[in-house]
Design an enzyme around this catalytic site. Structure first.
Site: not given
Ligand SMILES: C[S@@+](CC[C@H](N)C(=O)[O-])C[C@H]1O[C@@H](n2cnc3c(N)ncnc32)[C@H](O)[C@@H]1O
Length: 362
Positions: A196, A230-232, A248, A268, A284, A313
């Site tokens: 991502s 994970p950090g993309g 996260d 959160d 994201d 989304k």
């Molecule tokens: C699509 S992934 C993100 C990928 C990230 N942008 C990357 O490039 O690697 C969505 C992330 O949102 C996190 N997430 C969902 N709800 C959350 C919340 N309320 N607070 C913090 N993180 C949240 C999930 O743990 C997940 O790691």
């Protein structure tokens, strides 16, 4: 001769693309109808009045529409092309349709021989590659100069549906996608922890020009990344020496954290707020679009970040309607506070069931 507008989109998004095009067109007071077949990765708008179609095309910028990857002023579909010597009838058809638009000028910015981005057209693409050189020769033989960037020339597209049928189209490069098939071919950086990362890279390329990227993505800035694991996305900032507060509960890739440019907080994302304003907020998190829009509007109204990129989304059926509601909500919240801003939204190539939004406070 009937000219139409042809819009490329992601396969499966034809209905949303059509609904957006019809809304745009009726907003301009133009009458006509749209043809959209599922999973064909394009829609065609036909106007009742040919002059209206040309003035729509003159006004339209790619950034005006969310679900559109490319916009062409195009001919009707040519069918039953011969097996051999297709260049001659195609050149003739090109001149018949477009010599008026070209105003007698024999300059073209480029020639793109393309196919649509859907499974059924994969084989056509191989044919397109082979056909480029003969078509270029045919144009040159007839006095056309191709690739002269000083002439503000139009770009010629030939869009094959199969070896026997195609559309011929034109676009103004400044108002259209610069990429072949409207698709940016970005190389996945091997050090990035997730694919991502390409979404944020494409967003930077789409919403900011080169000098804006240099000026607004530079060493010493700070970004907050909500839903960072994970950090993309975090990687895109770190590679530009920008400090990231990554929010996260999931883990962050350790090479990123080891750079010293990442502070990972297991909090959160809906509750976290920075102590002082940051340059960028990106988000994201997988959540309802309306909840994300509310969160972003709150950050923006309180001026906790200057610039924002976030995903909405869209698992629901009526994606265009949902996006409009979110963008209207943010617009109204900022207008109420008298804050001036720029807001753009795009269904990027690297987006699947989602769109990417960019917001900048002035
Ligand atoms: C699509 S992934 C993100 C990928 C990230 N942008 C990357 O490039 O690697 C969505 C992330 O949102 C996190 N997430 C969902 N709800 C959350 C919340 N309320 N607070 C913090 N993180 C949240 C999930 O743990 C997940 O790691």
């Amino acid at each position: 001769m009937t000219l139409s507008l042809l819009f490329y989109c992601r396969s499966g998004f034809e209905n949303d693309c059509a609904s957006e095009v019809m809304e745009y067109v009726s907003g301009k007071g133009v009458e006509g109808f749209v043809k959209a077949k599922p999973h064909t990765a394009h829609v065609v708008f036909q106007g009742h009045n040919p002059d209206d179609v040309i003035s729509l095309w003159n006004d339209l910028q790619l950034s005006d529409l969310i679900f559109v990857r490319q916009i062409l002023l195009c001919s009707s579909l040519y069918q039953d092309l011969p097996e051999k010597n297709r260049t001659v009838p195609l050149f003739k058809a090109f001149e018949e349709n477009f010599s008026g638009i070209l105003n007698g000028k024999k300059y073209l910015d480029d020639l793109f021989i393309e196919a649509l981005d859907a499974d059924e057209y994969k084989e056509v693409l191989t044919f397109c590659k082979k056909f480029t050189s003969p078509m270029l020769s045919e144009l040159k033989k007839n006095g056309y100069i191709i690739g002269d960037k000083n002439q503000r020339a139009l770009r010629l597209h030939i869009l094959f549906l199969n070896g026997q049928s195609c559309y011929i189209g034109l676009c103004a490069p400044k108002k259209a996608s610069l990429w072949f098939m409207g698709i940016p071919r970005l190389k996945f950086p091997s050090e990035a922890p997730s694919r991502s990362t390409l979404k944020l890279e494409e967003a930077f390329l789409t919403f900011l020009n080169e000098s804006e990227r240099e000026e607004r993505l530079k060493t010493g800035m700070t970004a907050v990344d909500l839903g960072a694991s994970p950090g993309g996305w975090t990687y895109q900032f770190v590679r530009r020496d920008i400090y990231v507060i990554a929010i996260d509960n999931g883990e962050m890739a350790s090479p990123l954290v080891k750079t010293g440019l990442v502070e990972h907080l297991k909090e959160d994302g809906f509750k976290y707020r920075p102590y002082k304003p940051v340059d960028w907020l990106v988000c994201d998190m997988v959540e309802r679009p309306s909840r994300i829009a509310k969160l972003i509007a709150e950050w923006a109204v309180r001026k906790m970040a200057r610039e924002f990129i976030f995903n909405l989304k869209l698992p629901m059926k009526k994606k265009h309607a949902e996006v409009k509601e979110c963008l209207n909500f943010i617009t109204e919240e900022l207008n109420c506070e008298g804050i001036t801003f720029q807001l753009k939204c795009k269904h990027l190539y690297h987006d699947r069931d989602e769109v990417t939004v960019w917001l900048r406070l002035k």
